[in-house]
Design a protein around this motif. Structure first.
Motif, short mmCIF file in Angstrom:
data_model
loop_
_atom_site.label_atom_id
_atom_site.label_comp_id
_atom_site.label_asym_id
_atom_site.label_seq_id
_atom_site.Cartn_x
_atom_site.Cartn_y
_atom_site.Cartn_z
N ILE A 59 0.88 -1.18 0.00
CA ILE A 59 0.00 0.00 0.00
C ILE A 59 0.91 1.22 0.00
O ILE A 59 1.85 1.29 0.79
N SER A 61 0.60 5.31 0.38
CA SER A 61 -0.30 6.39 0.74
C SER A 61 0.44 7.72 0.67
O SER A 61 1.49 7.87 1.29
N LEU A 74 -4.99 7.02 7.78
CA LEU A 74 -3.84 6.30 8.31
C LEU A 74 -4.07 5.83 9.75
O LEU A 74 -3.60 4.75 10.14
N TYR A 81 -3.63 -2.58 11.22
CA TYR A 81 -2.43 -2.87 10.42
C TYR A 81 -1.69 -4.13 10.87
O TYR A 81 -1.30 -4.95 10.04
N LEU A 92 2.97 -1.10 4.19
CA LEU A 92 2.46 0.23 3.85
C LEU A 92 3.59 1.24 3.87
O LEU A 92 4.34 1.32 4.84
N TYR A 117 4.35 2.12 9.95
CA TYR A 117 4.55 2.22 8.50
C TYR A 117 5.97 2.64 8.18
O TYR A 117 6.63 3.28 8.98
N MET A 139 -4.18 6.97 -2.31
CA MET A 139 -3.68 5.66 -1.94
C MET A 139 -3.73 4.75 -3.16
O MET A 139 -4.68 4.81 -3.95
N ILE A 141 -2.59 0.50 -4.36
CA ILE A 141 -2.17 -0.82 -3.91
C ILE A 141 -1.43 -1.48 -5.07
O ILE A 141 -1.90 -1.45 -6.21
N GLU A 160 -11.38 1.93 4.64
CA GLU A 160 -10.19 1.10 4.84
C GLU A 160 -10.54 -0.39 4.68
O GLU A 160 -9.66 -1.20 4.36
#
Length: 174
Positions: A59, A61, A74, A81, A92, A117, A139, A141, A160
């Protein structure tokens, strides 16, 4: 009143959209991240081509300390997470677009939030521009091959979960 010119434009648009959606997924070219030099949170040069995760989902961001929706997104992911990593192996990368004036706030901000992260700094917005991103939060992926398979801007509480569903699907494909 319909003119022949308008009908031609509508027909051409429909044909081009149909041609795009008829293409098998495996034949579509998926974009990769551009290779841009940015910084780690401790000031070392980091090239975005190094964003990877041993074949597992990633991911990315783009966010800023002054962006409330960015922080909300976040924070929502931070709550889940550890479980996401355990289940899918996802990683991430949170790329701050804070400029030279506000980038000094990033490290203490992240530490205060306790985020696990990998945090990077795009102080000159070079990566943001290369990604053609206008607004944050942004964001995307990446699949195990480093291809962008999903992206969005903005944040609404609960979105999310969509991110998690995409990550789970990608992890299962491996």
């Amino acid at each position: 009143m319909k003119t022949p010119f308008m009908l031609t434009i509508v027909l051409a648009l429909c044909l081009s959209l149909g041609a795009q959606t008829d293409k098998p997924a495996q034949d579509r070219h998926l974009a990769k991240l551009p290779a841009v030099d940015i910084q780690t949170i401790d000031g070392k040069v980091f090239n975005t081509s190094e964003i990877q995760n041993d074949g597992k989902p990633v991911i990315v961001s783009l966010w800023a300390t002054w962006c409330k929706p960015c922080i909300a997104e976040l924070l929502a992911i931070a709550d889940e997470y550890e479980d996401w990593v355990e289940e899918t192996g996802v990683k991430l990368y949170a790329v701050s677009i804070d400029d030279a004036k506000t980038s000094a706030r990033v490290a203490p901000f992240v530490k205060g939030k306790g985020w696990d992260y990998t945090v990077l700094l795009d102080v000159n917005s070079d990566f943001k521009r290369a990604m053609n991103v206008n607004d944050v939060p942004y964001m995307c992926i990446l699949n195990g091959k480093g291809e962008i398979v999903w992206q969005h801007t903005s944040y609404a509480p609960g979105s999310e979960q969509e991110v998690y569903e995409v990550v789970k699907r990608l992890a299962a494909e491996k």
